[in-house]
Design a protein around this motif. Structure first.
Motif, PDB file in Angstrom:
ATOM      1  N   HIS A 280     -36.827   1.552  65.170  1.00 28.84           N
ATOM      2  CA  HIS A 280     -35.651   1.743  66.031  1.00 28.84           C
ATOM      3  C   HIS A 280     -34.789   0.501  65.819  1.00 28.84           C
ATOM      4  O   HIS A 280     -35.054  -0.551  66.389  1.00 28.84           O
ATOM      5  CB  HIS A 280     -36.098   1.895  67.483  1.00 28.84           C
ATOM      6  CG  HIS A 280     -35.045   2.424  68.390  1.00 28.84           C
ATOM      7  ND1 HIS A 280     -35.016   2.132  69.729  1.00 28.84           N
ATOM      8  CD2 HIS A 280     -33.969   3.228  68.163  1.00 28.84           C
ATOM      9  CE1 HIS A 280     -33.986   2.741  70.298  1.00 28.84           C
ATOM     10  NE2 HIS A 280     -33.339   3.397  69.366  1.00 28.84           N
ATOM     11  N   TYR A 281     -33.756   0.639  65.001  1.00 34.08           N
ATOM     12  CA  TYR A 281     -33.063  -0.524  64.440  1.00 34.08           C
ATOM     13  C   TYR A 281     -32.001  -1.013  65.410  1.00 34.08           C
ATOM     14  O   TYR A 281     -30.848  -0.580  65.386  1.00 34.08           O
ATOM     15  CB  TYR A 281     -32.468  -0.160  63.090  1.00 34.08           C
ATOM     16  CG  TYR A 281     -32.323  -1.331  62.158  1.00 34.08           C
ATOM     17  CD1 TYR A 281     -33.427  -2.079  61.767  1.00 34.08           C
ATOM     18  CD2 TYR A 281     -31.075  -1.690  61.650  1.00 34.08           C
ATOM     19  CE1 TYR A 281     -33.304  -3.146  60.895  1.00 34.08           C
ATOM     20  CE2 TYR A 281     -30.932  -2.757  60.779  1.00 34.08           C
ATOM     21  CZ  TYR A 281     -32.056  -3.489  60.402  1.00 34.08           C
ATOM     22  OH  TYR A 281     -31.935  -4.550  59.545  1.00 34.08           O
ATOM     23  N   THR A 282     -32.421  -1.958  66.267  1.00 31.42           N
ATOM     24  CA  THR A 282     -31.568  -2.396  67.362  1.00 31.42           C
ATOM     25  C   THR A 282     -30.736  -3.630  67.043  1.00 31.42           C
ATOM     26  O   THR A 282     -29.773  -3.913  67.764  1.00 31.42           O
ATOM     27  CB  THR A 282     -32.422  -2.706  68.604  1.00 31.42           C
ATOM     28  OG1 THR A 282     -33.449  -3.632  68.233  1.00 31.42           O
ATOM     29  CG2 THR A 282     -33.055  -1.444  69.161  1.00 31.42           C
TER      30      THR A 282
ATOM     31  N   ALA B  55     -34.082   4.973  62.926  1.00 35.03           N
ATOM     32  CA  ALA B  55     -32.985   5.363  63.812  1.00 35.03           C
ATOM     33  C   ALA B  55     -32.101   4.156  64.058  1.00 35.03           C
ATOM     34  O   ALA B  55     -32.580   3.126  64.532  1.00 35.03           O
ATOM     35  CB  ALA B  55     -33.510   5.906  65.140  1.00 35.03           C
ATOM     36  N   LEU B  56     -30.832   4.271  63.735  1.00 37.86           N
ATOM     37  CA  LEU B  56     -29.882   3.230  64.099  1.00 37.86           C
ATOM     38  C   LEU B  56     -29.663   3.298  65.607  1.00 37.86           C
ATOM     39  O   LEU B  56     -29.189   4.304  66.130  1.00 37.86           O
ATOM     40  CB  LEU B  56     -28.551   3.439  63.381  1.00 37.86           C
ATOM     41  CG  LEU B  56     -28.424   2.924  61.950  1.00 37.86           C
ATOM     42  CD1 LEU B  56     -27.105   3.381  61.352  1.00 37.86           C
ATOM     43  CD2 LEU B  56     -28.542   1.408  61.895  1.00 37.86           C
ATOM     44  N   ALA B  57     -30.032   2.237  66.296  1.00 35.56           N
ATOM     45  CA  ALA B  57     -29.817   2.219  67.739  1.00 35.56           C
ATOM     46  C   ALA B  57     -28.324   2.151  68.031  1.00 35.56           C
ATOM     47  O   ALA B  57     -27.568   1.504  67.309  1.00 35.56           O
ATOM     48  CB  ALA B  57     -30.530   1.027  68.365  1.00 35.56           C
TER      49      ALA B  57
ATOM     50  N   LEU C  43     -32.012  10.099  65.521  1.00 30.47           N
ATOM     51  CA  LEU C  43     -30.965   9.596  66.402  1.00 30.47           C
ATOM     52  C   LEU C  43     -31.585   8.558  67.329  1.00 30.47           C
ATOM     53  O   LEU C  43     -32.716   8.743  67.795  1.00 30.47           O
ATOM     54  CB  LEU C  43     -30.356  10.737  67.209  1.00 30.47           C
ATOM     55  CG  LEU C  43     -29.626  11.802  66.370  1.00 30.47           C
ATOM     56  CD1 LEU C  43     -29.634  13.142  67.088  1.00 30.47           C
ATOM     57  CD2 LEU C  43     -28.211  11.359  66.062  1.00 30.47           C
ATOM     58  N   GLY C  44     -30.849   7.470  67.623  1.00 29.25           N
ATOM     59  CA  GLY C  44     -31.484   6.375  68.341  1.00 29.25           C
ATOM     60  C   GLY C  44     -30.688   5.765  69.470  1.00 29.25           C
ATOM     61  O   GLY C  44     -30.437   4.552  69.444  1.00 29.25           O
TER      62      GLY C  44
ATOM     63  N   ARG D 121     -34.802  14.512  65.186  1.00 33.63           N
ATOM     64  CA  ARG D 121     -35.518  13.891  66.304  1.00 33.63           C
ATOM     65  C   ARG D 121     -34.682  12.791  66.954  1.00 33.63           C
ATOM     66  O   ARG D 121     -33.766  12.234  66.334  1.00 33.63           O
ATOM     67  CB  ARG D 121     -36.854  13.322  65.822  1.00 33.63           C
ATOM     68  CG  ARG D 121     -37.836  14.388  65.350  1.00 33.63           C
ATOM     69  CD  ARG D 121     -39.084  13.778  64.738  1.00 33.63           C
ATOM     70  NE  ARG D 121     -39.994  14.809  64.261  1.00 33.63           N
ATOM     71  CZ  ARG D 121     -39.907  15.406  63.073  1.00 33.63           C
ATOM     72  NH1 ARG D 121     -38.951  15.053  62.233  1.00 33.63           N
ATOM     73  NH2 ARG D 121     -40.762  16.340  62.720  1.00 33.63           N
ATOM     74  N   ILE D 122     -35.056  12.446  68.194  1.00 30.82           N
ATOM     75  CA  ILE D 122     -34.393  11.389  68.963  1.00 30.82           C
ATOM     76  C   ILE D 122     -35.451  10.381  69.398  1.00 30.82           C
ATOM     77  O   ILE D 122     -36.549  10.755  69.800  1.00 30.82           O
ATOM     78  CB  ILE D 122     -33.705  11.953  70.227  1.00 30.82           C
ATOM     79  CG1 ILE D 122     -32.776  13.121  69.891  1.00 30.82           C
ATOM     80  CG2 ILE D 122     -32.926  10.851  70.954  1.00 30.82           C
ATOM     81  CD1 ILE D 122     -32.247  13.836  71.134  1.00 30.82           C
TER      82      ILE D 122
END
Length: 477
Positions: free
Chosen positions: A108-110, A139-141, A202-203, A228-229
């Motif tokens: 989860h790329y925050t 997932a790009l946050a 999706l993130g 997915r989320i």
């Protein structure tokens, strides 16, 4: 080329349990046969490979002074650990996870590095995963509100000097991305990196950081495309207070717009209430618990036993903050089992059940194929545990899964195989030189840290103001 693996014990899954003196065959990345009753093989236990179902593929936080502080200040403090090189940072995190026995990891790329376009940064992360040999979900946050506190940050910043305010705003305040632009960016990332070993998701970062239009756009796109989320939910007491004051029907609203579904994975849910857990369970969504991270950040003890009892699917993540910041997913699973496994003579689940469910649900969360069991036609994703070291006394026969959850840790992992390919052997990653990467990162971070001296200098007063702001929210009616 076909491969044969002999083992003293093999844990197949919930239904078949442990088989003794087994030969497993795999070819082309798929398990093709399992034969029992073979002669005694190497003293080893073969198990389905672990899944780190919630992580961010970043540098270890304690090195940047982010120690013993709540999430709301920890997030800001870890700006000092912004990736100096996206490939090297991701490769180090993914390789540590692989060494611990993981076949798959959620990224989860925050915190992007800001050194390159986001699609190129996603490519760098995907290349790191390919070099390590691990499956990832990526997932790009995204967030479009509340970058500093959960509301107006004016009172936090008002007493700072203009230069200090500019420093904070430059680090944390960005023009919000529109919902449509985020969906387009996710599509572009998927076109660039999605494949058999990479599941693009999706993130949204969390409800307090995302507007209703953004969450509605994510829900609609997921329903239409099947994507997915992955999202944080109710991690801290301050997020609970924000929800109670500003969004009291939050989980019900997420359900009603179709956000809650079997495509959704929620990290933490520490402060979810019984009715909210029931809605999450009924939707088919999963909860990833991150025990050590919750303890490091003083976020609280998640109601995992209650969630499991109401039918919620549970997975386990490291969240970049394992107990010793070593990404040891086995120790993390043991902690989850010890704390949530039951009271007295009434177990909530056995260690083997907990392990099997966490692997199954983790694979679903990350989009990894198969159900997480060692069975013919499933992917050849497995870890080999050294039984000589696990059962070091050899006094009498003991269930190896019970021993694994009594004293196991990542140092017992002899080999990790993903899609039929050995990616770790005897603690050494085959595809990357982890010690060299970590040393290179240390040199780069040491050279870079001076660029944020202004932020380090102003941290004590900023931290104090943050704490005052959030504590005040707990007293609001």
């Amino acid at each position: 080329m076909a491969t044969e693996v002999s083992a003293t014990s093999l844990f197949r899954g919930l239904d078949r349990g442990v088989s003794d003196n087994v030969v497993m065959r795999h070819d082309g990345g798929v398990i093709t046969g399992i034969a029992e009753g073979a002669g005694p093989g190497p003293r080893s236990l073969v198990i389905p490979a672990f899944v780190n179902a919630h992580d961010h593929a970043r540098a270890t936080a304690s090195s940047f002074g982010a120690v013993g502080m709540p999430l709301e200040s920890w997030i800001l403090r870890t700006a000092l650990g912004t990736p100096v090189d996206p490939y090297l940072t991701a490769a180090s995190a993914l390789a540590r996870s692989a060494k611990a026995g993981c076949a798959a990891m959620m990224v989860h790329y925050t915190r992007p590095s800001g050194t390159m376009p986001l699609v190129d940064e996603a490519k760098a992360v995907a290349k790191a995963a390919s070099d390590v040999g691990i499956r990832i979900a990526f997932a790009l946050a995204v967030r479009d509100q509340n970058p500093i506190v959960y509301g107006d940050a004016g009172s936090v910043l008002s007493e700072l000097s203009r230069d200090d305010r500019n420093t904070i705003e430059d680090l944390f305040v960005r023009a919000p991305m529109s919902p449509g632009a985020y969906i387009e960016l996710t599509d572009a990332v998927a076109a660039a990196i999605a494949g058999p070993m990479v599941d693009v998701q999706l993130g949204p970062a969390g409800v307090q950081w995302c507007s209703k239009p953004l969450l509605e756009a994510v829900a609609e796109n997921s329903a239409r495309t099947g994507r997915r989320i992955h999202m944080h939910l109710l991690e801290t007491v301050y997020q609970r207070a924000w929800a109670d004051q500003h969004f009291p029907d939050m989980v019900r609203w997420l359900r009603d717009i179709g956000f809650l579904s079997e495509r959704l994975t929620l990290a933490h849910c520490i402060h979810a209430r019984p009715d909210e857990l029931e809605m999450i369970a009924a939707s088919g969504a999963r909860i990833v618990t991150n025990f050590s991270s919750n303890m490091h950040l003083r976020s609280g003890l998640a109601p995992i036993a209650a969630a499991h009892q109401c039918g919620c699917a549970i997975a386990v993540g490291v969240d970049g903050l394992a107990l010793d910041e070593d990404d040891d997913i086995l120790r993390e699973m043991r902690l989850v089992q010890m704390v949530h496994g039951g009271l007295g003579f009434k177990p909530n689940w056995t260690p083997a059940e907990m392990f099997a469910l966490a692997i199954r649900n983790g694979r679903r969360a990350t989009g990894a194929p198969g159900n997480g069991e060692i069975a013919v036609s499933n992917p050849a994703d497995y870890a080999v545990i050294d039984l000589d070291r696990l059962d070091r006394d050899r006094i009498m026969p003991v269930d190896p899964m019970a021993l694994l959850f009594a004293r196991g840790n990542a140092l017992l992992v002899k080999e990790v195989v993903v899609a039929g390919k050995t990616i770790v052997r005897e603690g050494v990653c085959a595809g990357v030189d982890l010690p060299a990467i970590e040393q290179q990162l240390r040199v780069m971070y040491r050279a870079n840290v001076g660029k944020l001296d202004g932020f380090r200098r102003m941290w004590p007063p900023l931290s104090e103001r943050l704490g005052g702001w959030f504590e005040q929210q707990l007293n609001c009616e």
